[in-house]
Scaffold this active site. Structure first.
Site, mmCIF file in Angstrom:
data_model
loop_
_atom_site.group_PDB
_atom_site.id
_atom_site.type_symbol
_atom_site.label_atom_id
_atom_site.label_comp_id
_atom_site.label_asym_id
_atom_site.label_seq_id
_atom_site.Cartn_x
_atom_site.Cartn_y
_atom_site.Cartn_z
ATOM 1 N N TYR A 1 0.787 -1.180 0.035
ATOM 2 C CA TYR A 1 0.151 0.086 -0.118
ATOM 3 C C TYR A 1 0.718 1.359 -0.022
ATOM 4 O O TYR A 1 0.375 2.280 -0.524
ATOM 5 C CB TYR A 1 -0.993 -0.026 1.055
ATOM 6 N N ARG B 1 1.619 1.931 -3.809
ATOM 7 C CA ARG B 1 0.399 2.395 -4.167
ATOM 8 C C ARG B 1 -0.070 3.942 -3.893
ATOM 9 O O ARG B 1 -0.545 4.562 -4.705
ATOM 10 C CB ARG B 1 -0.794 1.367 -4.280
ATOM 11 N N ASN C 1 -12.464 2.896 -5.819
ATOM 12 C CA ASN C 1 -11.123 3.242 -6.104
ATOM 13 C C ASN C 1 -10.590 3.685 -4.862
ATOM 14 O O ASN C 1 -11.348 4.304 -4.351
ATOM 15 C CB ASN C 1 -10.744 4.076 -7.191
ATOM 16 N N HIS D 1 -14.705 1.453 -0.553
ATOM 17 C CA HIS D 1 -13.625 0.289 -0.149
ATOM 18 C C HIS D 1 -12.330 1.164 0.170
ATOM 19 O O HIS D 1 -11.214 0.694 0.490
ATOM 20 C CB HIS D 1 -13.035 -0.283 -1.773
HETATM 21 N N1 APR Z 1 -10.929 2.514 -19.906
HETATM 22 C C1 APR Z 1 -12.082 1.859 -19.163
HETATM 23 N N2 APR Z 1 -12.173 0.799 -18.755
HETATM 24 C C2 APR Z 1 -10.934 -0.040 -18.519
HETATM 25 C C3 APR Z 1 -9.676 0.656 -18.991
HETATM 26 C C4 APR Z 1 -9.766 1.870 -19.517
HETATM 27 N N3 APR Z 1 -8.720 2.467 -19.917
HETATM 28 N N4 APR Z 1 -8.688 -0.216 -18.653
HETATM 29 C C5 APR Z 1 -9.296 -1.246 -17.983
HETATM 30 N N5 APR Z 1 -10.604 -1.031 -17.864
HETATM 31 C C6 APR Z 1 -11.725 -2.084 -17.502
HETATM 32 C C7 APR Z 1 -11.500 -3.470 -17.567
HETATM 33 O O1 APR Z 1 -11.941 -3.998 -18.754
HETATM 34 C C8 APR Z 1 -12.210 -4.013 -16.417
HETATM 35 O O2 APR Z 1 -13.542 -4.516 -16.720
HETATM 36 O O3 APR Z 1 -11.669 -1.794 -16.035
HETATM 37 C C9 APR Z 1 -12.112 -3.149 -15.243
HETATM 38 C C10 APR Z 1 -11.076 -3.252 -14.234
HETATM 39 O O4 APR Z 1 -11.565 -4.224 -13.528
HETATM 40 P P1 APR Z 1 -10.822 -4.767 -12.250
HETATM 41 O O5 APR Z 1 -9.501 -4.806 -12.551
HETATM 42 O O6 APR Z 1 -11.586 -6.052 -11.676
HETATM 43 O O7 APR Z 1 -11.142 -3.943 -11.187
HETATM 44 P P2 APR Z 1 -12.290 -3.172 -10.337
HETATM 45 O O8 APR Z 1 -13.592 -3.379 -11.092
HETATM 46 O O9 APR Z 1 -12.201 -1.834 -9.704
HETATM 47 O O10 APR Z 1 -12.088 -4.195 -9.103
HETATM 48 C C11 APR Z 1 -13.099 -4.161 -7.986
HETATM 49 O O11 APR Z 1 -11.739 -5.713 -6.600
HETATM 50 O O12 APR Z 1 -9.890 -6.073 -5.786
HETATM 51 C C12 APR Z 1 -11.050 -5.683 -5.632
HETATM 52 O O13 APR Z 1 -10.938 -3.827 -4.039
HETATM 53 C C13 APR Z 1 -10.741 -4.107 -5.341
HETATM 54 O O14 APR Z 1 -11.712 -2.402 -5.616
HETATM 55 C C14 APR Z 1 -11.368 -3.411 -6.360
HETATM 56 C C15 APR Z 1 -12.498 -4.208 -6.725
#
Ligand code: APR
Length: 244
Positions: free
Chosen positions: A63, A66, A99, A116
């Site tokens: 963390y 990050r 986020n 979160h």
């Molecule tokens: N523009 C739009 N969408 C995007 C881009 C971009 N440039 N780059 C990636 N993505 C999309 C991907 O296609 C994917 O569907 O963003 C999404 C990211 O998904 P994850 O990596 O799973 O992230 P998230 O959905 O925020 O995860 C949810 O999981 O691990 C936990 O606490 C963590 O808050 C997080 C939660």
């Protein structure tokens, strides 16, 4: 999509859900994409209370890295478009983010819930105080409130823990008429269930994502592409229709 834009002016209560994809073009990593954080680290070790108890040095270091990356990042055109939407939209608008960076705030969004938690807050497990926090947290860093060393953790929600301000979020979902999900894979609950809650309230549901998410079929409308292109275009349409 035209009929969606045409109806836009009538939307009064908007809820926006954002995920890691929104900050991807600001240089911050996502979790489940190719090369994502969960392809490099085992989330059991990094994002659970048990992992923290096993190895606080590893977790604090993750963390801290990050936090430093997020501090050096800038909000992108999508964050800025969402802040503009909030300031120009006459009705209610709530932004709920998964986020833990502070790019929504840096772009000017005011009505924001970090469900979160936040990288830039520390939580003391000894006195339960929460503090704004910009620098590294080391296992021996003392709590500024109670002075106890070794009791500080990042104020982020780990797997198995309850996300923050869920009552407020469900109240907003239960009365919204437009729900927009941006940059999230729709793979982690309870956030992944928000689209169904909004639909149950009769809201129109829209997904703006790089590619179809796990829940894409649950949305009335989807637009796929990079957030810095898709989000400003969508906001322009929405505001132009309202002002026309
Ligand atoms: N523009 C739009 N969408 C995007 C881009 C971009 N440039 N780059 C990636 N993505 C999309 C991907 O296609 C994917 O569907 O963003 C999404 C990211 O998904 P994850 O990596 O799973 O992230 P998230 O959905 O925020 O995860 C949810 O999981 O691990 C936990 O606490 C963590 O808050 C997080 C939660």
């Amino acid at each position: 999509m035209l009929n969606l834009a045409a109806n836009m002016a009538s939307y009064q209560r908007i809820v926006i859900l954002t995920g890691a994809g929104l900050s991807a073009e600001s240089g911050l990593g996502t979790f489940r994409d190719a090369g994502g954080l969960w392809t490099k680290y085992d989330l059991e070790d990094i994002a659970t209370p048990e992992g923290f108890a096993r190895d606080p040095v590893l977790v604090q270091g993750f963390y801290n890295d990050r936090r430093a990356q997020a501090a050096a990042a800038e909000p992108n055109a999508a964050h800025l478009a969402l802040a503009r939407l909030e300031s120009e939209h006459a009705g209610a608008l709530l932004t709920v983010t998964q986020n833990i960076d502070c790019l929504h705030e840096a772009a000017g969004t005011k009505g924001l819930i970090h469900m979160h938690g936040e990288l830039f807050k520390a939580w003391c497990l000894a006195c339960d105080s929460r503090q704004a926090w910009q620098s590294d947290i080391a296992p021996e860093t003392p709590c500024p409130a109670c002075g106890k060393a070794g009791a500080l953790r990042p104020d982020v929600v780990w797997f198995g823990e309850m996300p923050y301000r869920m009552e407020e979020i469900y109240a907003a979902l239960g009365t919204c008429d437009l729900f927009i999900s941006i940059g999230t894979s729709g793979s982690v609950y309870p956030a992944a269930g928000f689209v169904a809650e909004a639909a149950r309230a009769g809201a129109r549901t829209v997904e703006l994502n790089l590619e179809p998410s796990d829940g894409a079929s649950l949305f009335d409308d989807t637009r796929h592409g990079p957030a810095t292109q898709v989000v400003p275009a969508f906001v322009d349409e929405l505001l132009k229709t309202k002002n026309s």
